[in-house]
Design a protein around this motif. Structure first.
Motif, mmCIF file in Angstrom:
data_model
loop_
_atom_site.group_PDB
_atom_site.id
_atom_site.type_symbol
_atom_site.label_atom_id
_atom_site.label_comp_id
_atom_site.label_asym_id
_atom_site.label_seq_id
_atom_site.Cartn_x
_atom_site.Cartn_y
_atom_site.Cartn_z
ATOM 1 N N GLY A 105 44.455 32.057 36.867
ATOM 2 C CA GLY A 105 43.794 31.600 35.647
ATOM 3 C C GLY A 105 44.142 32.387 34.408
ATOM 4 N N ARG A 106 45.252 33.115 34.454
ATOM 5 C CA ARG A 106 45.581 34.016 33.341
ATOM 6 C C ARG A 106 45.848 33.280 32.032
ATOM 7 N NH1 ARG A 106 49.661 32.678 36.166
ATOM 8 N NH2 ARG A 106 51.724 32.338 35.263
ATOM 9 N N ASN A 107 46.243 31.999 32.103
ATOM 10 C CA ASN A 107 46.498 31.232 30.881
ATOM 11 C C ASN A 107 45.299 30.396 30.461
ATOM 12 O OD1 ASN A 107 49.140 32.192 30.718
ATOM 13 N ND2 ASN A 107 49.921 30.570 32.050
ATOM 14 N N ILE A 108 44.213 30.527 31.198
ATOM 15 C CA ILE A 108 43.015 29.738 30.913
ATOM 16 C C ILE A 108 41.926 30.599 30.289
ATOM 17 C CG2 ILE A 108 41.211 28.288 31.940
ATOM 18 C CD1 ILE A 108 43.219 27.596 34.154
ATOM 19 N N VAL A 109 41.718 31.788 30.861
ATOM 20 C CA VAL A 109 40.686 32.699 30.351
ATOM 21 C C VAL A 109 41.164 33.335 29.054
ATOM 22 C CG1 VAL A 109 39.346 34.784 30.841
ATOM 23 C CG2 VAL A 109 39.874 33.170 32.686
ATOM 24 N N GLY A 110 40.313 33.345 28.050
ATOM 25 C CA GLY A 110 40.678 33.929 26.763
ATOM 26 C C GLY A 110 40.723 35.447 26.817
ATOM 27 N N SER A 111 41.370 36.040 25.832
ATOM 28 C CA SER A 111 41.477 37.498 25.764
ATOM 29 C C SER A 111 40.117 38.118 25.471
ATOM 30 C CB SER A 111 42.475 37.912 24.678
ATOM 31 O OG SER A 111 43.771 37.445 24.995
ATOM 32 N N ALA A 112 39.782 39.158 26.203
ATOM 33 C CA ALA A 112 38.490 39.818 26.055
ATOM 34 C C ALA A 112 38.574 40.933 25.015
ATOM 35 C CB ALA A 112 38.054 40.401 27.395
#
Length: 265
Positions: free
Chosen positions: A211-218
């Motif tokens: 899911g690295r391209n789905i979850v936004g940057s924290a």
């Protein structure tokens, strides 16, 4: 004859429409899959420590090297089952130097680097999950993995942090270091001692990779300046007590995390 010809044309037209619809559906599914996985083909998994390097702090009951290897092997199995090519920096209880770990990671293109660690400190009450990155193009990967691991663990969330650990600073591909809890915390050590919990850690890390391209940057805590300050203090201390340090120092490159092991800040 004309009627039959018209029927054939109508049948052919309907068949063409059906084929186009199927093709569009397949293209949409393919596009979503491609968007989710990107061009990633390889995941380099780095199990921290190994061999003579137990990890952790002096007197620590549980050897960190054993926990990191177990989680790394479980992660390999989960990712391989999802179709990823997986490379292990170590797959047994052997010592691998930091430059060698980095060289392995940098020998692959279209890849990411995931380093597995457990934390340790003199204060037994310290606990929680934290994930490190260094380069800006690693933030999204760190955010995704941390979101899943911290979200699925019963431990506290210590957040995403930027710090120049050797294996993060020297890699040319997106790289993260996951601290899966404190082995010096009795509760978290008990979690880590459970095979089912280590399996869950592996599955959550794998979910973050997918899911690295789905979850936004924290949002994150930048500790790069803190690390530099600690490094300067350490060098001054080494100059003052060089002889004492020489007799008690660890083998060079034995610690994947630069600076103090204490993560209480």
């Amino acid at each position: 004859m004309p009627r039959n010809f018209c029927r054939l044309r109508l049948l052919g037209l309907n068949l063409l429409i059906a084929l186009l619809a199927c093709g569009s559906s397949y293209a949409a599914r393919t596009s979503r899959t491609s968007e989710s996985s990107g061009s990633l083909t390889t995941v380099v998994i780095d199990a921290g420590h190994g061999g003579h390097d137990r990890g952790g702090i002096p007197g620590q009951r549980i050897a960190e090297k054993d926990m990191t290897l177990d989680v790394a092997q479980r992660l390999r199995n989960v990712l391989a089952a999802s179709g990823y090519r997986v490379v292990m920096s170590r797959d047994s209880d052997v010592f691998v130097s930091l430059p060698t770990r980095v060289a392995i990671a940098n020998s692959y293109r279209n890849a990411i680097f995931v380093c597995i660690h457990f934390n340790a400190t003199q204060r037994s009450g310290a606990g929680g999950i934290e994930t490190y990155f260094y380069s800006r193009d690693s933030l999204q990967l760190a955010s995704a993995i941390h979101s899943y691991v911290a979200g699925g663990a019963p431990s506290s969330n210590r957040g995403v942090r930027r710090r120049g650990f050797y294996v993060l600073r020297k890699t040319n591909i997106p790289a993260v270091l996951v601290e899966c809890g404190f082995l010096t915390n009795p509760t978290e050590a008990a979690y880590a001692g459970s095979a089912s919990y280590r399996q869950k850690l592996a599955e959550e890390i794998a979910a973050g990779v997918r899911g690295r391209n789905i979850v936004g940057s924290a949002s994150y805590v930048d500790q790069t300046k803190v690390a530099k300050s600690e490094h300067r203090r350490s060098k001054r201390s080494q100059k003052k007590g060089a002889r004492k340090k020489k007799s008690s120092s660890k083998p060079a490159g034995s610690e994947a995390r630069s600076g103090s092991i204490d993560r209480e800040s």
